[in-house]
Design an enzyme around this catalytic site. Structure first.
Site, mmCIF file in Angstrom:
data_model
loop_
_atom_site.group_PDB
_atom_site.id
_atom_site.type_symbol
_atom_site.label_atom_id
_atom_site.label_comp_id
_atom_site.label_asym_id
_atom_site.label_seq_id
_atom_site.Cartn_x
_atom_site.Cartn_y
_atom_site.Cartn_z
ATOM 1 N N PRO A 116 0.827 -1.210 0.000
ATOM 2 C CA PRO A 116 0.000 0.000 0.000
ATOM 3 C C PRO A 116 0.864 1.265 0.000
ATOM 4 C CG PRO A 116 -0.401 -1.344 1.982
ATOM 5 C CD PRO A 116 0.747 -1.955 1.264
ATOM 6 N N GLY A 120 5.003 4.270 2.995
ATOM 7 C CA GLY A 120 6.172 5.123 2.816
ATOM 8 C C GLY A 120 7.329 4.349 2.182
ATOM 9 N N GLY A 122 7.960 4.398 -0.889
ATOM 10 C CA GLY A 122 8.440 5.119 -2.076
ATOM 11 C C GLY A 122 7.712 4.737 -3.347
ATOM 12 N N SER A 123 6.395 4.506 -3.241
ATOM 13 C CA SER A 123 5.657 4.044 -4.419
ATOM 14 C C SER A 123 5.671 5.080 -5.549
ATOM 15 C CB SER A 123 4.223 3.674 -4.053
ATOM 16 O OG SER A 123 3.609 4.701 -3.317
ATOM 17 N N SER A 124 5.622 6.370 -5.200
ATOM 18 C CA SER A 124 5.611 7.401 -6.258
ATOM 19 C C SER A 124 6.921 7.388 -7.040
ATOM 20 C CB SER A 124 5.427 8.796 -5.657
ATOM 21 O OG SER A 124 4.297 8.827 -4.844
ATOM 22 N N ASP A 167 15.146 7.849 -2.843
ATOM 23 C CA ASP A 167 14.149 6.821 -3.150
ATOM 24 C C ASP A 167 14.179 6.443 -4.632
ATOM 25 O OD1 ASP A 167 13.350 9.441 -3.578
ATOM 26 O OD2 ASP A 167 11.424 9.243 -2.559
HETATM 27 O O1 PMV Z 1 9.362 9.748 3.942
HETATM 28 P P1 PMV Z 1 10.286 9.206 2.947
HETATM 29 O O2 PMV Z 1 10.431 7.719 3.052
HETATM 30 O O3 PMV Z 1 10.030 9.685 1.566
HETATM 31 O O4 PMV Z 1 11.740 9.721 3.365
HETATM 32 C C1 PMV Z 1 12.038 11.081 3.419
HETATM 33 C C2 PMV Z 1 13.479 11.276 3.694
HETATM 34 C C3 PMV Z 1 13.895 12.735 3.720
HETATM 35 O O5 PMV Z 1 15.309 12.739 3.925
HETATM 36 C C4 PMV Z 1 13.249 13.460 4.899
HETATM 37 C C5 PMV Z 1 13.541 13.461 2.436
HETATM 38 C C6 PMV Z 1 14.408 13.119 1.242
HETATM 39 O O6 PMV Z 1 13.980 13.396 0.113
HETATM 40 O O7 PMV Z 1 15.536 12.615 1.414
#
Ligand code: PMV
Length: 334
Positions: A116, A120, A122-124, A167
């Site tokens: 899902p 978090g 990183g699906s996008s 990501d």
């Molecule tokens: O929330 P996530 O898994 O997209 O991680 C964000 C990590 C950050 O360092 C806060 C932002 C980034 O783009 O690196």
């Protein structure tokens, strides 16, 4: 007309979140849950999208309107990725050579996720990478991994305005990566898998909100913020060495130190803190939140003997265990 299916893995931040937005390194790992994307060239002048996991069904618009007007949230990354790709000089000529300038043609895309979007993982980013890889294959452009990264990073920045791109690197390259902001360094580490437990807090976090929150709350404590980010960088570099040596105790200790800084940044939550404490109290080598904070997941590094106990403790603290293996392959043709 061509059709291709590609997939890309989800990711977890191991150490270095937030600091990586401001020119410090991080460590990111991929998970074995993937997103699949099928891209098909069709003989209608339309962009069509089915992405049921994010509430998009029967979405279509003329190719000439790609990337313009209102775009529903669930369609944004795919649509802007296609718009950016078609705007890519080589892709434009790829379309031209294959179909001729006057021929009616369009693109139909279908995405399906094994996880899902709330986790978090990183699906996008993963779906953006899939779309660009698929178009590169369909039009025989042979874009390199770095070119796919660059085009996907541009897409994410166009939409979010901010982000380190870690990501995207995970989705493109796979495995375990040492990554520096914007892809200035993307180093593949020789680590097959890490004994991790992942607990979902049940709350979806908003990365942009959390990044802005840190910026705002430290606006008159700039020196302290720099100190924190520099200290996190030291931890990331030590953790890189620990990973290569498979020294899980050392890795756990460094994760705990990183978590203390994340708490000082104000991005942890009582729920995440409870899950992390439960993991540590039941014998995990180390535990921390993973990603922006404010929700999403925590990760714990755990010996085989303590695994069952730590899983039970995280569940008792209200966490949902997500069963993953780390170190999955990057974007690939299915
Ligand atoms: O929330 P996530 O898994 O997209 O991680 C964000 C990590 C950050 O360092 C806060 C932002 C980034 O783009 O690196």
């Amino acid at each position: 007309m061509g059709k291709i299916t590609v997939s890309a893995p989800g990711k977890l931040m191991l150490l270095g979140e937030h600091a990586v937005v401001y020119h410090h390194p991080c460590l990111v790992i991929t998970v074995d849950q993937r997103i699949q994307t099928t891209v098909e060239v069709i003989d209608r002048n339309e962009f069509q999208l089915e992405a049921r996991d994010v509430g998009i069904s029967g979405y279509k618009k003329p190719i000439s309107k790609l990337g313009k007007g209102h775009i529903p949230k669930g369609a944004k990354f795919v649509e802007i990725a296609v718009a950016n790709s078609i705007g890519h000089p080589e892709l434009v000529s790829g379309f031209r050579n294959k179909f001729g300038m006057t021929k009616e043609m369009g693109i139909r895309i279908k995405t399906e996720s094994e996880f899902p979007s709330q986790y978090g993982f990183g699906s996008s980013s993963a779906v953006t990478v899939c779309v660009i890889k698929a178009l590169s294959e369909l039009f025989n452009l042979k874009l390199s991994k770095k070119e796919i990264f660059n085009l996907a990073y541009k897409t994410v920045l166009d939409i979010q305005g901010k982000g380190s791109g870690f990501d995207i690197a995970a989705a493109v390259y796979g495995g375990t990566l040492y990554f520096l902001t914007g892809g200035k360094t993307i180093e593949f580490l020789n680590v097959s898998s890490i004994p991790l437990i992942v607990g979902y807090s049940g709350v979806k976090s908003d990365t942009a909100v959390l990044v802005n929150k840190v910026k705002k709350s430290f606006s008159n404590k700039k020196n302290r913020l720099d100190e924190i980010y520099n200290s996190i960088e030291v931890l990331v570099n030590k953790a890189k060495a620990a990973l290569i040596k498979k020294d899980w105790e050392m890795l756990g200790d460094l994760m705990n130190q990183n978590q203390n800084y994340l708490k000082e940044l104000g991005v942890s939550t009582p729920k995440l803190d409870n899950m992390i404490k439960a993991a540590l109290d039941s014998g995990a080598h180390g535990a921390k939140l993973s990603g922006a904070g404010g929700g999403d997941c925590m990760v714990a590094v755990v010996s085989d003997e303590k695994r069952g106990k730590v899983i039970g403790a995280i569940q008792s603290a209200g966490g949902e265990i997500i069963d993953i293996k780390t170190g999955a392959e990057g974007v690939r043709i299915e």
